[in-house]
Design an enzyme around this catalytic site. Sequence first.
Site, PDB file in Angstrom:
ATOM      1  N   ASP A 228       0.830  -1.195   0.000  1.00  0.00           N
ATOM      2  CA  ASP A 228       0.000   0.000   0.000  1.00  0.00           C
ATOM      3  C   ASP A 228       0.874   1.259   0.000  1.00  0.00           C
ATOM      4  O   ASP A 228       1.862   1.332   0.731  1.00  0.00           O
ATOM      5  CB  ASP A 228      -0.861  -0.027   1.278  1.00  0.00           C
ATOM      6  CG  ASP A 228      -1.900   1.059   1.320  1.00  0.00           C
ATOM      7  OD1 ASP A 228      -2.811   1.012   0.467  1.00  0.00           O
ATOM      8  OD2 ASP A 228      -1.826   1.937   2.187  1.00  0.00           O
ATOM      9  N   GLU A 277      14.292 -15.568  -0.140  1.00  0.00           N
ATOM     10  CA  GLU A 277      14.711 -16.652   0.771  1.00  0.00           C
ATOM     11  C   GLU A 277      13.671 -17.763   0.823  1.00  0.00           C
ATOM     12  O   GLU A 277      13.964 -18.880   1.242  1.00  0.00           O
ATOM     13  CB  GLU A 277      14.852 -16.116   2.205  1.00  0.00           C
ATOM     14  CG  GLU A 277      16.118 -15.371   2.482  1.00  0.00           C
ATOM     15  CD  GLU A 277      16.050 -14.789   3.892  1.00  0.00           C
ATOM     16  OE1 GLU A 277      15.354 -15.351   4.769  1.00  0.00           O
ATOM     17  OE2 GLU A 277      16.683 -13.741   4.094  1.00  0.00           O
TER      18      GLU A 277
END
Length: 567
Positions: A228, A277
């Site tokens: 956002d 990751e």
Amino acid sequence: MTQNLADTSRPAAAVIAANAGASRGWWRDAVIYQVYPRSFADGNGDGMGDLPGIRSRLPYLRDLGVDAVWLSPFYASPQADAGYDVADYRAVDPMFGTLLDADGLIRDAHALGLRIIVDLVPNHSSYQHEWFQRALREGPGSPLRERYHFRPGKGTEGELPPNDWESIFGGPAWTRTENPDGTPGDWYLHLFAPEQPDFNWDSPAVADEFRSILRFWLDMGVDGFRIDVAHGMVKAPGLPDLGSHDQLKLLGNDVMPFFDQDGVHEIYRSWRLILDEYPGERIGVAEAWTPTVQRTANYVRPDELHQAFNFQYLGTHWDADALREVVDVSLDAMRPVGAPATWVLSNHDVTRHATRFANPPGGTQIRTPGDRALGLRRARAATLLMLALPGSAYLYQGEELGLPDVTDLPDEVRQDPSFFRQAGQDGYRDGCRVPIPWSGTEAPYGFGPTPGGPSWLPQPATWAGLSVEVQTGDPTSTLELYRSALAVRREHPALGAGTEVTWLDAPEGVLAFRRDSADGSFVCTVNTTGEPVRTAAPGRVLLASAELTVVDGETVLPADCAIWWAA
Ligand code: GLC
């Protein structure tokens, strides 16, 4: 009758977790469906949508044929801005359910082959966030104040705001605090409502906290984040005055000291390392309102986020030349950074496109219903155009039902904070947030479990005729058009990812382009004019947004219609 020639059956659902390796680049052509949790499905009958409601409707989304679901915020929040004011980033607001419900929702979605993207709100918190409350309580000198933008006021008594910035929702972007002893104190910055204080991203504690929040939700299994106000976190050093009194007009059109500052990209580079990751290609999507598509492309460089919303496309009116230009500019901007273009027509902040296109050009906030039939015709055609373009597409809940905006909501039911602040942007966003109709003849039309039960915004009586139940199986319905389009898009080798379209010669007001693949070519023709146009058929019709006729061996492109062809 709409020509639905596609086989709408889907391959058996893939279990996402077990399938991570087979899904490389899934986001490059994903169709991502935005669920606005308040208004999608109400499981407990309190009039407010919730996570159990969404969970129960996941099979609908699987059958619709979307790849992923983006959920607008469902976190603990006082709801000053419908959840975009987060008090606790790791908790589910009780009105939406529990963390266990979120876990179940993510698991069920994955079992159905759907990915889940959650909203992340890093530009500001709620004023009820523990940090902000402590910063207020502890007064000037509290280290917690470093995590927000607290400043002394100007003027002899500090009675004037620290600079001239205005809130996007109207009024000054600063609110004065009261010191713990009751005297007037410093001011704090809020680019949106006063209940949404902006974080200070120069504070290492803020950066650390958000890295930890990312991991929390990644560990919960989410497949990505919609970020956002992704262009807002970094402010120009010294918070300089803007020197303009018409700031809202500049938004998205000009460089601002609080938007699209270059420093923001450092944050995304650090987030990308975290996303990478995790297995299965977890993605970040930027809600970044920037002056140009080229500036938007900066957010999706290879070491930053994966996608950014294409608001230039959303803001383009139903005009062949303008549409062709925005498509070209969008594809050109994304090519050098290797990111997919994205396309979007509606979301929870703008007037639904079936209503925008029903009115003369006039921006993304329209207050009049306009010509409903015209708007729907264009909306259906616009959807086929969007889904034929290379890249990823975003759908907003209810657009697959052809829902119009509700332009006549009485003022007393409105909840959009900018409506109450006046002179701000987007004061009429409630019109696109009305709960969607699922079934039955009595409100809330299956949104909640009980006929005659509540819904947090009233639905128009006409929506009985637009429900999922009514449209299912009707080959002329907008819902079946979406289902067919998504099925064809999934199966046709020339659709989906890529960056190339080849424009074909076409009469004035008509767009025609070709997409090629080794296994078959595809042509899309779009008549944006209000008159039928005759054309030589470029192939076999796959799908059309309106009833087709053939005259003297030539296919007639109906007014405001898009056609997909196998070429
Ligand atoms: C984004 C959201 C909007 C919200 C604002 C402040 O633009 O989409 O709904 O009001 O940010 O968080």
